[in-house]
Design an enzyme around this catalytic site. Sequence first.
Site, PDB file in Angstrom:
ATOM      1  N   ASP A  74     -37.865  80.606  31.845  1.00 23.99           N
ATOM      2  CA  ASP A  74     -37.745  79.192  31.862  1.00 23.99           C
ATOM      3  C   ASP A  74     -36.454  78.738  32.346  1.00 23.99           C
ATOM      4  O   ASP A  74     -35.751  77.726  32.136  1.00 23.99           O
ATOM      5  CB  ASP A  74     -37.806  78.477  30.361  1.00 23.99           C
ATOM      6  CG  ASP A  74     -36.850  79.197  29.524  1.00 23.99           C
ATOM      7  OD1 ASP A  74     -36.483  80.429  29.778  1.00 23.99           O
ATOM      8  OD2 ASP A  74     -36.234  78.622  28.530  1.00 23.99           O
TER       9      ASP A  74
ATOM     10  N   ASP B  31     -46.648  76.648  30.656  1.00 27.69           N
ATOM     11  CA  ASP B  31     -46.692  76.792  32.212  1.00 27.69           C
ATOM     12  C   ASP B  31     -46.801  75.000  32.716  1.00 27.69           C
ATOM     13  O   ASP B  31     -46.073  74.868  33.828  1.00 27.69           O
ATOM     14  CB  ASP B  31     -47.911  77.325  32.548  1.00 27.69           C
ATOM     15  CG  ASP B  31     -48.081  78.868  32.462  1.00 27.69           C
ATOM     16  OD1 ASP B  31     -46.783  79.218  32.149  1.00 27.69           O
ATOM     17  OD2 ASP B  31     -48.972  79.424  32.351  1.00 27.69           O
TER      18      ASP B  31
END
Length: 330
Positions: A251, A225
């Site tokens: 992502d 994260d």
Amino acid sequence: MYMMRILGTFLCFIPILSVLIELKRSPWLMLLLGLNAFVWPTYAWFRAKRSATPLDTEHQNLIIDAGAGGFWIAIMAVNPLLSVVIATILLSDRLAAGGFRLMGKAAIAMLTVFLAVWLAQGMTVVTYVSQQSLYATLPLIAIYIIALSVLTDSIAIRLRCKTRELERIAMMDPLLDIANRRLLEKRIDHELGKLQQVCRESVLMFIDIDNFKEVNDRFGHKVGDTMLATVSRILHLATRPTDTPARLGGDEFVILLPNTTLEEAEIVATRIMDAAAVMEDVADEAIRCTLSIGIACATRSMTSVTEWLQAADHALYQAKRGGKNRIFGH
């Protein structure tokens, strides 16, 4: 509600007292009127404030207000002017506060109390309205309606601000404070519409973090994260205010660059890759971050958001197929 209730009971106190004096009602009714006007608003506020469900309790208070209005209408022998004004204000307030359902409950409470007290009083009706009562009622009509309008306008302004904030939140990724797919597709669709009218070039840049799954598996989602947040900041810094950096999911990031040539987009992509390459520590972990970037120019034949995204996704695939950590544009 507290300030409006204080204002309403005070403005009602004067004309109701005037009528009670004219009808020579007993002093205890005047005392009860004073308690209703000056004690009840504060008691109602404390009652709602200390409740586990303040909104439900305040709705109960509003119904009690309506019942009190029915009581005073009966005690005033259905004075036509003041009865209509009080009933109208009480019911319209309830409609504004809780819709037709609350207004219906308030109307039932008002009518029930009115009938019980009016029958007990011998169904007395006095249709005469004195000049004194008329003048005493005018401030209630004028001041309260203006105050209610000001309050309604204030609530409407706050509601519009909250609505805009909710719309902004709905268009942003909750983790990265970057545009989400919904906003991105809206902007892409708008840009495609403009490209049909204006002769210019625009590009879509598809960005993927190389080996991101391995980072998550090895270091945990917290580190992953943090890496996503860092890449998001890089995209913000590397783009113009007119561009739209967005998270497509996982992502994968996409940047819409309006009025941009392929060569200019490649310069931006290189700047983004260079910034990611100097990222050495992510959440105190030594991690090397590389990106694969695909760039697709819009063509006049493109008519859908999906088509342009697929073109950029294909360019990204070519970049990954070429060995990752590279840029491919077409």
